[in-house]
Design an enzyme around this catalytic site. Sequence first.
Site, PDB file in Angstrom:
ATOM      1  N   PHE A  20       0.501  -1.129  -0.323  1.00 47.01           N
ATOM      2  CA  PHE A  20       0.282  -0.275   0.229  1.00 47.01           C
ATOM      3  C   PHE A  20       1.125   1.263  -0.171  1.00 47.01           C
ATOM      4  CE2 PHE A  20      -2.042   3.020   3.800  1.00 47.01           C
ATOM      5  CZ  PHE A  20      -3.363   3.908   2.862  1.00 47.01           C
ATOM      6  N   ILE A  69      13.666  -9.913   1.215  1.00 43.42           N
ATOM      7  CA  ILE A  69      14.354  -8.754   2.452  1.00 43.42           C
ATOM      8  C   ILE A  69      15.287 -10.063   3.842  1.00 43.42           C
ATOM      9  CG2 ILE A  69      13.310  -7.059   1.928  1.00 43.42           C
ATOM     10  CD1 ILE A  69      12.375  -7.709   4.700  1.00 43.42           C
ATOM     11  N   ALA A  92       7.274  -4.979   4.987  1.00 49.49           N
ATOM     12  CA  ALA A  92       6.226  -5.497   6.590  1.00 49.49           C
ATOM     13  C   ALA A  92       5.529  -6.350   6.591  1.00 49.49           C
ATOM     14  CB  ALA A  92       6.240  -4.711   7.319  1.00 49.49           C
ATOM     15  N   THR A 141       5.912   2.786  12.497  1.00 48.81           N
ATOM     16  CA  THR A 141       4.544   3.309  12.790  1.00 48.81           C
ATOM     17  C   THR A 141       4.717   3.590  14.420  1.00 48.81           C
ATOM     18  OG1 THR A 141       2.594   2.409  13.066  1.00 48.81           O
ATOM     19  CG2 THR A 141       4.131   0.581  13.873  1.00 48.81           C
ATOM     20  N   ASP A 142       3.412   4.298  14.138  1.00 45.36           N
ATOM     21  CA  ASP A 142       3.095   5.246  15.912  1.00 45.36           C
ATOM     22  C   ASP A 142       2.973   4.157  16.618  1.00 45.36           C
ATOM     23  OD1 ASP A 142       0.493   4.531  14.744  1.00 45.36           O
ATOM     24  OD2 ASP A 142      -0.033   6.641  14.936  1.00 45.36           O
ATOM     25  N   GLU A 143       2.652   3.061  15.897  1.00 39.37           N
ATOM     26  CA  GLU A 143       2.548   1.661  17.036  1.00 39.37           C
ATOM     27  C   GLU A 143       2.772   1.238  18.570  1.00 39.37           C
ATOM     28  OE1 GLU A 143      -0.640  -0.719  15.483  1.00 39.37           O
ATOM     29  OE2 GLU A 143      -1.176   0.233  14.459  1.00 39.37           O
ATOM     30  N   TYR A 167       2.224  -7.393  16.294  1.00 37.70           N
ATOM     31  CA  TYR A 167       3.086  -6.450  15.223  1.00 37.70           C
ATOM     32  C   TYR A 167       3.904  -5.345  15.132  1.00 37.70           C
ATOM     33  CZ  TYR A 167       2.248  -2.308  11.752  1.00 37.70           C
ATOM     34  OH  TYR A 167       3.141  -1.158  11.227  1.00 37.70           O
ATOM     35  N   LYS A 171       7.496  -4.579  15.113  1.00 33.30           N
ATOM     36  CA  LYS A 171       8.543  -3.007  14.393  1.00 33.30           C
ATOM     37  C   LYS A 171       8.946  -1.764  15.522  1.00 33.30           C
ATOM     38  CE  LYS A 171       7.247  -0.869  11.303  1.00 33.30           C
ATOM     39  NZ  LYS A 171       8.370  -1.434   9.904  1.00 33.30           N
ATOM     40  N   ASN A 196      -1.818   6.209  11.167  1.00 28.46           N
ATOM     41  CA  ASN A 196      -2.721   4.787  10.372  1.00 28.46           C
ATOM     42  C   ASN A 196      -2.941   6.045   8.882  1.00 28.46           C
ATOM     43  OD1 ASN A 196      -3.595   4.063  13.064  1.00 28.46           O
ATOM     44  ND2 ASN A 196      -4.479   2.712  12.212  1.00 28.46           N
ATOM     45  N   ARG A 299     -11.079  -6.686  19.605  1.00 27.15           N
ATOM     46  CA  ARG A 299      -9.904  -6.763  19.559  1.00 27.15           C
ATOM     47  C   ARG A 299      -9.013  -7.091  20.518  1.00 27.15           C
ATOM     48  NH1 ARG A 299      -6.119  -3.318  15.798  1.00 27.15           N
ATOM     49  NH2 ARG A 299      -6.635  -4.505  14.215  1.00 27.15           N
ATOM     50  N   HIS A 302      -6.858  -4.313  22.196  1.00 28.43           N
ATOM     51  CA  HIS A 302      -6.636  -3.149  21.101  1.00 28.43           C
ATOM     52  C   HIS A 302      -6.533  -1.973  21.916  1.00 28.43           C
ATOM     53  CE1 HIS A 302     -10.314  -1.841  18.168  1.00 28.43           C
ATOM     54  NE2 HIS A 302      -8.673  -0.902  17.777  1.00 28.43           N
TER      55      HIS A 302
HETATM   56  P1  NAD Z   1       1.286  -3.922   3.336  1.00 23.58           P
HETATM   57  O1  NAD Z   1       0.898  -5.466   4.007  1.00 23.58           O
HETATM   58  O2  NAD Z   1      -0.105  -3.404   2.210  1.00 23.58           O
HETATM   59  O3  NAD Z   1       2.464  -3.741   2.022  1.00 23.58           O
HETATM   60  C1  NAD Z   1       3.644  -4.487   2.156  1.00 23.58           C
HETATM   61  C2  NAD Z   1       4.985  -5.134   1.473  1.00 23.58           C
HETATM   62  O4  NAD Z   1       5.489  -5.035   1.609  1.00 23.58           O
HETATM   63  C3  NAD Z   1       3.778  -5.939   0.126  1.00 23.58           C
HETATM   64  O5  NAD Z   1       3.606  -5.740  -0.783  1.00 23.58           O
HETATM   65  C4  NAD Z   1       4.770  -7.072   0.661  1.00 23.58           C
HETATM   66  O6  NAD Z   1       4.612  -7.997  -0.828  1.00 23.58           O
HETATM   67  C5  NAD Z   1       5.956  -6.781   1.157  1.00 23.58           C
HETATM   68  N1  NAD Z   1       6.579  -8.309   1.668  1.00 23.58           N
HETATM   69  C6  NAD Z   1       6.208  -8.631   3.056  1.00 23.58           C
HETATM   70  N2  NAD Z   1       6.960  -9.496   3.251  1.00 23.58           N
HETATM   71  C7  NAD Z   1       8.291  -9.286   2.946  1.00 23.58           C
HETATM   72  C8  NAD Z   1       9.779  -9.769   3.207  1.00 23.58           C
HETATM   73  N3  NAD Z   1       9.699 -10.361   3.507  1.00 23.58           N
HETATM   74  N4  NAD Z   1      10.239  -8.910   1.628  1.00 23.58           N
HETATM   75  C9  NAD Z   1       9.704  -8.649   0.960  1.00 23.58           C
HETATM   76  N5  NAD Z   1       8.522  -7.990   0.954  1.00 23.58           N
HETATM   77  C10 NAD Z   1       8.235  -8.531   1.511  1.00 23.58           C
HETATM   78  O7  NAD Z   1       2.323  -2.637   4.557  1.00 23.58           O
HETATM   79  P2  NAD Z   1       1.969  -0.834   4.202  1.00 23.58           P
HETATM   80  O8  NAD Z   1       0.707  -0.551   5.051  1.00 23.58           O
HETATM   81  O9  NAD Z   1       1.787  -0.681   2.936  1.00 23.58           O
HETATM   82  O10 NAD Z   1       2.707  -0.295   5.141  1.00 23.58           O
HETATM   83  C11 NAD Z   1       4.060  -0.147   4.651  1.00 23.58           C
HETATM   84  C12 NAD Z   1       5.382   0.417   6.332  1.00 23.58           C
HETATM   85  O11 NAD Z   1       4.717   0.913   6.465  1.00 23.58           O
HETATM   86  C13 NAD Z   1       5.318  -1.289   7.128  1.00 23.58           C
HETATM   87  O12 NAD Z   1       6.389  -1.498   7.340  1.00 23.58           O
HETATM   88  C14 NAD Z   1       4.362  -0.603   7.615  1.00 23.58           C
HETATM   89  O13 NAD Z   1       4.420  -1.196   9.585  1.00 23.58           O
HETATM   90  C15 NAD Z   1       5.052   0.786   8.235  1.00 23.58           C
HETATM   91  N6  NAD Z   1       3.319   1.478   8.633  1.00 23.58           N
HETATM   92  C16 NAD Z   1       2.253   1.366   7.802  1.00 23.58           C
HETATM   93  C17 NAD Z   1       0.703   1.499   8.096  1.00 23.58           C
HETATM   94  C18 NAD Z   1      -0.428   1.947   7.661  1.00 23.58           C
HETATM   95  O14 NAD Z   1      -1.067   2.767   8.102  1.00 23.58           O
HETATM   96  N7  NAD Z   1      -0.782   1.699   6.169  1.00 23.58           N
HETATM   97  C19 NAD Z   1       0.701   2.847   9.583  1.00 23.58           C
HETATM   98  C20 NAD Z   1       2.447   2.936   9.920  1.00 23.58           C
HETATM   99  C21 NAD Z   1       3.388   2.241   9.670  1.00 23.58           C
HETATM  100  P1  TYD Z   2      -6.944  -0.967  11.401  1.00 19.32           P
HETATM  101  O1  TYD Z   2      -6.840  -0.204   9.755  1.00 19.32           O
HETATM  102  O2  TYD Z   2      -6.666  -2.679  10.988  1.00 19.32           O
HETATM  103  O3  TYD Z   2      -5.159  -0.035  11.918  1.00 19.32           O
HETATM  104  P2  TYD Z   2      -4.463  -0.171  13.122  1.00 19.32           P
HETATM  105  O4  TYD Z   2      -4.990  -1.497  14.270  1.00 19.32           O
HETATM  106  O5  TYD Z   2      -3.009  -0.380  12.917  1.00 19.32           O
HETATM  107  O6  TYD Z   2      -5.251   0.704  13.758  1.00 19.32           O
HETATM  108  O7  TYD Z   2      -7.527  -1.008  11.818  1.00 19.32           O
HETATM  109  C1  TYD Z   2      -7.975   0.370  12.047  1.00 19.32           C
HETATM  110  C2  TYD Z   2      -8.851   0.980  13.467  1.00 19.32           C
HETATM  111  O8  TYD Z   2     -10.479  -0.024  13.364  1.00 19.32           O
HETATM  112  C3  TYD Z   2      -8.546  -0.218  14.797  1.00 19.32           C
HETATM  113  O9  TYD Z   2      -8.845   0.753  16.431  1.00 19.32           O
HETATM  114  C4  TYD Z   2      -9.502  -1.405  15.059  1.00 19.32           C
HETATM  115  C5  TYD Z   2     -10.628  -0.690  14.337  1.00 19.32           C
HETATM  116  N1  TYD Z   2     -11.098  -1.814  12.958  1.00 19.32           N
HETATM  117  C6  TYD Z   2     -12.816  -1.630  13.794  1.00 19.32           C
HETATM  118  O10 TYD Z   2     -13.198  -1.782  14.214  1.00 19.32           O
HETATM  119  N2  TYD Z   2     -13.207  -3.080  12.570  1.00 19.32           N
HETATM  120  C7  TYD Z   2     -11.983  -4.373  11.617  1.00 19.32           C
HETATM  121  O11 TYD Z   2     -13.216  -4.626  11.022  1.00 19.32           O
HETATM  122  C8  TYD Z   2     -11.289  -3.774  11.329  1.00 19.32           C
HETATM  123  C9  TYD Z   2     -10.761  -4.066   9.852  1.00 19.32           C
HETATM  124  C10 TYD Z   2     -10.150  -2.067  12.477  1.00 19.32           C
END
Ligand code: NAD
Ligand code: TYD
Length: 364
Positions: A20, A69, A92, A141-143, A167, A171, A196, A299, A302
């Site tokens: 993503f 990786i 990741a 992540t902020d998590e 998770y 991280k 997020n 969850r 949570h």
């Molecule tokens: P995502 O799950 O959408 O994508 C992860 C990508 O990594 C995928 O394309 C997957 O194929 C690839 N991947 C997984 N394992 C691999 C491996 N061993 N070797 C090579 N490629 C691999 O994740 P995202 O939401 O795009 O998140 C990207 C980064 O940002 C992550 O490090 C995540 O922890 C961080 N992050 C995401 C969010 C969010 O809201 N999505 C928020 C904070 C931080």
């Molecule tokens: P998510 O998109 O999984 O991100 P994160 O857990 O990394 O913050 O979830 C965002 C928030 O939404 C989180 O508080 C969990 C909640 N959530 C639901 O209430 N229902 C759902 O089906 C999902 C996927 C998340």
Amino acid sequence: MTQDDTRKARRIIITGGAGFIGSNFVHHWSKNYPEDRIIVLDSLTYAGNRATLKDLENLENFRFVHGDICDRPLVDELLKQENIDTVAHFAAESHVDRSILGPGAFVQTNVVGTFTLLESFRQYWLESAKPEHHRFLHVSTDEVYGSLEPNDPPFSETTPYSPNSPYSASKAGSDHLARAYYHTYGMPTIITNCSNNYGPFHFPEKLLPLMIINILLSKPLPVYGDGQNVRDWLYVKDHCQALDLVIHKGTPGQTYNVGGNNEVKNIDLVHLLCKLMDELAGDLPVKPAESLITFVKDRPGHDRRYAIDASKIRHELGWVPQKTVEQGIRETILWYLENQQWWRPLLSADYQAYYEASYGQKFT
Ligand code: NAD
Ligand code: TYD
């Protein structure tokens, strides 16, 4: 980043570039720096989708490598062969609910994978006589900071780590390694911790795409617990702009928090989304969409609230998020309406099995 005549072209490897945020970043980088060489390294897990990068596949400066990786010989070879100067590390396992069902893959990719990249880059950087412009951006992540109470101040870069899910714990481990490589070896690592993200190319398991898709398919909208959990929402393109600034202007060894300044309770976000879906999605079979909202079992563990103090990146690098949550959700809904050929194939048997395991109800 504004174009600068003195800018040196970069040779960047983007791990997780088929996911993503990584894919949004690849598009951002390719558009803004067409002279740069871009290598995407991605193992194409369930969350990786090569179709997301199809517009770039024919560009001379772009190369997709299907690989892991954790594969040290492959990473060593790519760094040397492509003469890489910049690593942007997104790869990741990223979904909290999956980390509850099976934490092993999270430790492997997030901890061991990050360690493999850091070690490989360290050796390569030493052999290249430590050039000054080399950068290793570790996206996190902020998590990692844990959970806030309603009146707590937002997370800053000095908030102690207190991860609560497998998770966030994985991280946190990778962040500590990235930090240690700067302090121990002087390697030019920079860490970003963001809130997020949402926007185009978001895998359907995450809250916003899940709700958009379930509304379009007239399925229940599962809100965990009492729906009062708070998240800060960051439009993915704002995030990419922040990462661009961090690579070009950030200081090695530093951490930057990136947030959207959009703290919202989950239930309020889902109501807003439903209202915008009623307005934008035309002839929905079930209207109003909010009649699909269902409260489900919470969850485990949570986190109650996340919030980001992004004043450091604002003051030091001049970054401010551009999108309000309503603007960003509007654009996101329109994108999912116009790009059904992107997300429909993702609702595969695997996705349905995950859905059933996580929600205890069938997806079909
Ligand atoms: P995502 O799950 O959408 O994508 C992860 C990508 O990594 C995928 O394309 C997957 O194929 C690839 N991947 C997984 N394992 C691999 C491996 N061993 N070797 C090579 N490629 C691999 O994740 P995202 O939401 O795009 O998140 C990207 C980064 O940002 C992550 O490090 C995540 O922890 C961080 N992050 C995401 C969010 C969010 O809201 N999505 C928020 C904070 C931080
Ligand atoms: P998510 O998109 O999984 O991100 P994160 O857990 O990394 O913050 O979830 C965002 C928030 O939404 C989180 O508080 C969990 C909640 N959530 C639901 O209430 N229902 C759902 O089906 C999902 C996927 C998340």
